[in-house]
Design a protein around this motif. Sequence first.
Motif, PDB file in Angstrom:
ATOM      1  N   MET A   2       0.696  -1.087  -0.164  1.00  0.00           N
ATOM      2  CA  MET A   2      -0.207  -0.055   0.050  1.00  0.00           C
ATOM      3  C   MET A   2       0.960   1.310  -0.136  1.00  0.00           C
ATOM      4  O   MET A   2       0.823   2.044   1.112  1.00  0.00           O
ATOM      5  CB  MET A   2      -0.891   0.095   1.185  1.00  0.00           C
ATOM      6  CG  MET A   2      -2.004  -1.172   1.198  1.00  0.00           C
ATOM      7  SD  MET A   2      -3.023  -1.156   2.684  1.00  0.00           S
ATOM      8  CE  MET A   2      -4.094   0.096   2.221  1.00  0.00           C
ATOM      9  N   ASP A   3       1.501   1.580  -0.946  1.00  0.00           N
ATOM     10  CA  ASP A   3       2.346   2.658  -1.256  1.00  0.00           C
ATOM     11  C   ASP A   3       1.564   3.978  -1.090  1.00  0.00           C
ATOM     12  O   ASP A   3       1.946   5.150  -0.509  1.00  0.00           O
ATOM     13  CB  ASP A   3       3.266   2.778  -2.585  1.00  0.00           C
ATOM     14  CG  ASP A   3       4.119   1.639  -2.455  1.00  0.00           C
ATOM     15  OD1 ASP A   3       4.808   1.213  -1.342  1.00  0.00           O
ATOM     16  OD2 ASP A   3       4.465   1.208  -3.355  1.00  0.00           O
ATOM     17  N   SER A   4       0.255   3.805  -1.834  1.00  0.00           N
ATOM     18  CA  SER A   4      -0.654   5.047  -1.500  1.00  0.00           C
ATOM     19  C   SER A   4      -1.899   4.455  -1.163  1.00  0.00           C
ATOM     20  O   SER A   4      -2.742   3.863  -1.617  1.00  0.00           O
ATOM     21  CB  SER A   4      -0.785   5.640  -2.988  1.00  0.00           C
ATOM     22  OG  SER A   4      -1.771   6.495  -2.947  1.00  0.00           O
ATOM     23  N   PRO A   5      -2.166   4.731   0.352  1.00  0.00           N
ATOM     24  CA  PRO A   5      -3.410   3.950   0.929  1.00  0.00           C
ATOM     25  C   PRO A   5      -4.847   4.682   0.506  1.00  0.00           C
ATOM     26  O   PRO A   5      -5.767   4.023   0.597  1.00  0.00           O
ATOM     27  CB  PRO A   5      -3.183   4.321   2.381  1.00  0.00           C
ATOM     28  CG  PRO A   5      -2.197   5.577   2.373  1.00  0.00           C
ATOM     29  CD  PRO A   5      -1.480   5.321   1.155  1.00  0.00           C
ATOM     30  N   PRO A 124       3.017   0.932  17.824  1.00  0.00           N
ATOM     31  CA  PRO A 124       3.583   2.057  18.383  1.00  0.00           C
ATOM     32  C   PRO A 124       4.746   2.450  17.549  1.00  0.00           C
ATOM     33  O   PRO A 124       5.203   3.803  17.476  1.00  0.00           O
ATOM     34  CB  PRO A 124       3.655   1.502  19.961  1.00  0.00           C
ATOM     35  CG  PRO A 124       3.975   0.163  19.780  1.00  0.00           C
ATOM     36  CD  PRO A 124       3.055  -0.303  18.586  1.00  0.00           C
ATOM     37  N   ASN A 125       5.695   1.657  17.116  1.00  0.00           N
ATOM     38  CA  ASN A 125       6.752   1.881  16.509  1.00  0.00           C
ATOM     39  C   ASN A 125       6.526   2.800  15.186  1.00  0.00           C
ATOM     40  O   ASN A 125       7.058   4.018  14.957  1.00  0.00           O
ATOM     41  CB  ASN A 125       7.633   0.763  15.771  1.00  0.00           C
ATOM     42  CG  ASN A 125       8.144   0.217  17.100  1.00  0.00           C
ATOM     43  OD1 ASN A 125       8.396   0.513  18.112  1.00  0.00           O
ATOM     44  ND2 ASN A 125       8.598  -0.939  17.056  1.00  0.00           N
ATOM     45  N   SER A 126       5.512   2.479  14.359  1.00  0.00           N
ATOM     46  CA  SER A 126       5.140   3.357  13.288  1.00  0.00           C
ATOM     47  C   SER A 126       4.561   4.757  13.746  1.00  0.00           C
ATOM     48  O   SER A 126       4.860   5.785  13.072  1.00  0.00           O
ATOM     49  CB  SER A 126       4.164   2.569  12.160  1.00  0.00           C
ATOM     50  OG  SER A 126       2.707   2.603  12.835  1.00  0.00           O
ATOM     51  N   LEU A 127       3.723   4.635  14.763  1.00  0.00           N
ATOM     52  CA  LEU A 127       3.116   6.021  15.314  1.00  0.00           C
ATOM     53  C   LEU A 127       4.165   6.787  15.609  1.00  0.00           C
ATOM     54  O   LEU A 127       4.409   8.002  15.504  1.00  0.00           O
ATOM     55  CB  LEU A 127       2.101   5.775  16.630  1.00  0.00           C
ATOM     56  CG  LEU A 127       1.478   6.643  17.092  1.00  0.00           C
ATOM     57  CD1 LEU A 127       0.726   7.478  16.061  1.00  0.00           C
ATOM     58  CD2 LEU A 127       0.764   6.262  18.303  1.00  0.00           C
ATOM     59  N   LYS A 128       5.178   6.282  16.301  1.00  0.00           N
ATOM     60  CA  LYS A 128       6.519   6.980  17.036  1.00  0.00           C
ATOM     61  C   LYS A 128       7.143   7.666  15.880  1.00  0.00           C
ATOM     62  O   LYS A 128       7.591   8.929  15.853  1.00  0.00           O
ATOM     63  CB  LYS A 128       7.278   6.025  17.973  1.00  0.00           C
ATOM     64  CG  LYS A 128       8.559   7.032  18.417  1.00  0.00           C
ATOM     65  CD  LYS A 128       9.310   6.294  19.511  1.00  0.00           C
ATOM     66  CE  LYS A 128      10.632   6.714  19.660  1.00  0.00           C
ATOM     67  NZ  LYS A 128      11.459   6.099  20.674  1.00  0.00           N
ATOM     68  N   ALA A 129       7.371   6.940  14.773  1.00  0.00           N
ATOM     69  CA  ALA A 129       8.140   7.151  13.528  1.00  0.00           C
ATOM     70  C   ALA A 129       7.421   8.487  12.625  1.00  0.00           C
ATOM     71  O   ALA A 129       7.802   8.849  11.679  1.00  0.00           O
ATOM     72  CB  ALA A 129       8.523   6.334  12.758  1.00  0.00           C
ATOM     73  N   GLY A 130       6.032   8.462  12.993  1.00  0.00           N
ATOM     74  CA  GLY A 130       5.318   9.358  12.055  1.00  0.00           C
ATOM     75  C   GLY A 130       4.977   8.572  10.930  1.00  0.00           C
ATOM     76  O   GLY A 130       4.603   9.496   9.704  1.00  0.00           O
ATOM     77  N   VAL A 131       4.982   7.424  10.604  1.00  0.00           N
ATOM     78  CA  VAL A 131       4.734   6.996   9.397  1.00  0.00           C
ATOM     79  C   VAL A 131       3.345   5.846   9.434  1.00  0.00           C
ATOM     80  O   VAL A 131       3.434   5.010  10.606  1.00  0.00           O
ATOM     81  CB  VAL A 131       5.837   5.594   9.032  1.00  0.00           C
ATOM     82  CG1 VAL A 131       5.754   4.950   7.732  1.00  0.00           C
ATOM     83  CG2 VAL A 131       7.202   6.518   8.805  1.00  0.00           C
ATOM     84  N   PRO A 132       2.402   6.270   8.718  1.00  0.00           N
ATOM     85  CA  PRO A 132       1.224   5.267   8.673  1.00  0.00           C
ATOM     86  C   PRO A 132       1.583   3.848   8.700  1.00  0.00           C
ATOM     87  O   PRO A 132       2.448   3.335   7.941  1.00  0.00           O
ATOM     88  CB  PRO A 132       0.443   5.709   7.455  1.00  0.00           C
ATOM     89  CG  PRO A 132       0.951   6.931   7.093  1.00  0.00           C
ATOM     90  CD  PRO A 132       2.302   6.864   7.435  1.00  0.00           C
ATOM     91  N   ILE A 133       0.806   2.862   9.661  1.00  0.00           N
ATOM     92  CA  ILE A 133       0.914   1.454   9.636  1.00  0.00           C
ATOM     93  C   ILE A 133       1.003   0.931   8.236  1.00  0.00           C
ATOM     94  O   ILE A 133       1.694  -0.191   7.964  1.00  0.00           O
ATOM     95  CB  ILE A 133       0.356   0.981  10.614  1.00  0.00           C
ATOM     96  CG1 ILE A 133       0.694  -0.358  11.239  1.00  0.00           C
ATOM     97  CG2 ILE A 133      -1.327   0.774  10.165  1.00  0.00           C
ATOM     98  CD1 ILE A 133       1.789  -0.440  11.660  1.00  0.00           C
ATOM     99  N   THR A 134       0.211   1.447   7.394  1.00  0.00           N
ATOM    100  CA  THR A 134       0.057   0.624   6.025  1.00  0.00           C
ATOM    101  C   THR A 134       1.340   1.018   5.398  1.00  0.00           C
ATOM    102  O   THR A 134       1.488   0.387   4.273  1.00  0.00           O
ATOM    103  CB  THR A 134      -0.958   1.382   5.253  1.00  0.00           C
ATOM    104  OG1 THR A 134      -0.892   2.592   5.216  1.00  0.00           O
ATOM    105  CG2 THR A 134      -2.160   0.965   5.852  1.00  0.00           C
ATOM    106  N   ARG A 135       2.113   1.894   5.530  1.00  0.00           N
ATOM    107  CA  ARG A 135       3.344   2.079   4.925  1.00  0.00           C
ATOM    108  C   ARG A 135       4.604   1.752   5.562  1.00  0.00           C
ATOM    109  O   ARG A 135       5.769   1.764   5.454  1.00  0.00           O
ATOM    110  CB  ARG A 135       3.586   3.540   4.552  1.00  0.00           C
ATOM    111  CG  ARG A 135       2.642   3.985   3.537  1.00  0.00           C
ATOM    112  CD  ARG A 135       2.732   5.547   3.314  1.00  0.00           C
ATOM    113  NE  ARG A 135       1.723   5.975   2.433  1.00  0.00           N
ATOM    114  CZ  ARG A 135       1.378   7.350   2.299  1.00  0.00           C
ATOM    115  NH1 ARG A 135       2.191   8.068   3.057  1.00  0.00           N
ATOM    116  NH2 ARG A 135       0.605   7.586   1.498  1.00  0.00           N
ATOM    117  N   TRP A 136       4.564   0.966   6.799  1.00  0.00           N
ATOM    118  CA  TRP A 136       5.667   0.689   7.817  1.00  0.00           C
ATOM    119  C   TRP A 136       6.227  -0.704   7.216  1.00  0.00           C
ATOM    120  O   TRP A 136       5.475  -1.353   6.689  1.00  0.00           O
ATOM    121  CB  TRP A 136       5.012   0.538   9.251  1.00  0.00           C
ATOM    122  CG  TRP A 136       5.990   0.022  10.229  1.00  0.00           C
ATOM    123  CD1 TRP A 136       6.180  -0.922  10.894  1.00  0.00           C
ATOM    124  CD2 TRP A 136       6.917   1.155  10.730  1.00  0.00           C
ATOM    125  NE1 TRP A 136       7.264  -0.674  11.697  1.00  0.00           N
ATOM    126  CE2 TRP A 136       7.720   0.446  11.800  1.00  0.00           C
ATOM    127  CE3 TRP A 136       7.289   2.555  10.518  1.00  0.00           C
ATOM    128  CZ2 TRP A 136       8.690   1.111  12.412  1.00  0.00           C
ATOM    129  CZ3 TRP A 136       8.088   3.057  11.012  1.00  0.00           C
ATOM    130  CH2 TRP A 136       8.923   2.616  12.131  1.00  0.00           C
TER     131      TRP A 136
END
Length: 167
Positions: A2-5, A124-136
């Motif tokens: 999902m590069d573009s969700p 939580p790692n994706s949230l902390k990094a500011g990256v949507p989970i679909t792109r993590w």
Amino acid sequence: MMDSPGYDVIHELDPDRVADVRQMRQYDTVFVDCPGSLEGRDILSQIVKASTFVLIPYDHEPESVLPTLRTARRVAELGIPHAVVVTKANPQVGADHVLDAWKTLKDQGIPHFQSFVRLYRAWPNSLKAGVPITRWSERHSPKIREVIAAVHTELLLNIGRVAGAHR
């Protein structure tokens, strides 16, 4: 992948403006993520009244049972279709936790999804990094995308049932 969700994120703190979000860009679907504790505040009622379907996350921990049951009952009182989805299910402990959560909900007459969200550090790692989970991208990312797809599919089926009932 999902590069573009296919979605936008809008940060709006005023519950009175939730209904306005749909008209801003003529969205077909708007998902609202609310704070976990809405006790004593009118936010839940305002958001629920503007909703077509309410999905209530539930981690089935002792401190979450009563607030989740109260929230589900309040949504039911407002007459909005809803269901609970079990979250933070630990894949290392097997299915007992999820089965017990479903039994608790069933015993209370609260609808729930058959899909559930497993507990992975990626959330939580994706949230902390500011990256949507679909792109993590980390070890469990494919499993997380499967979880998202299962919940999404069940949500769309429920929304479709609601729309079909209103025709």
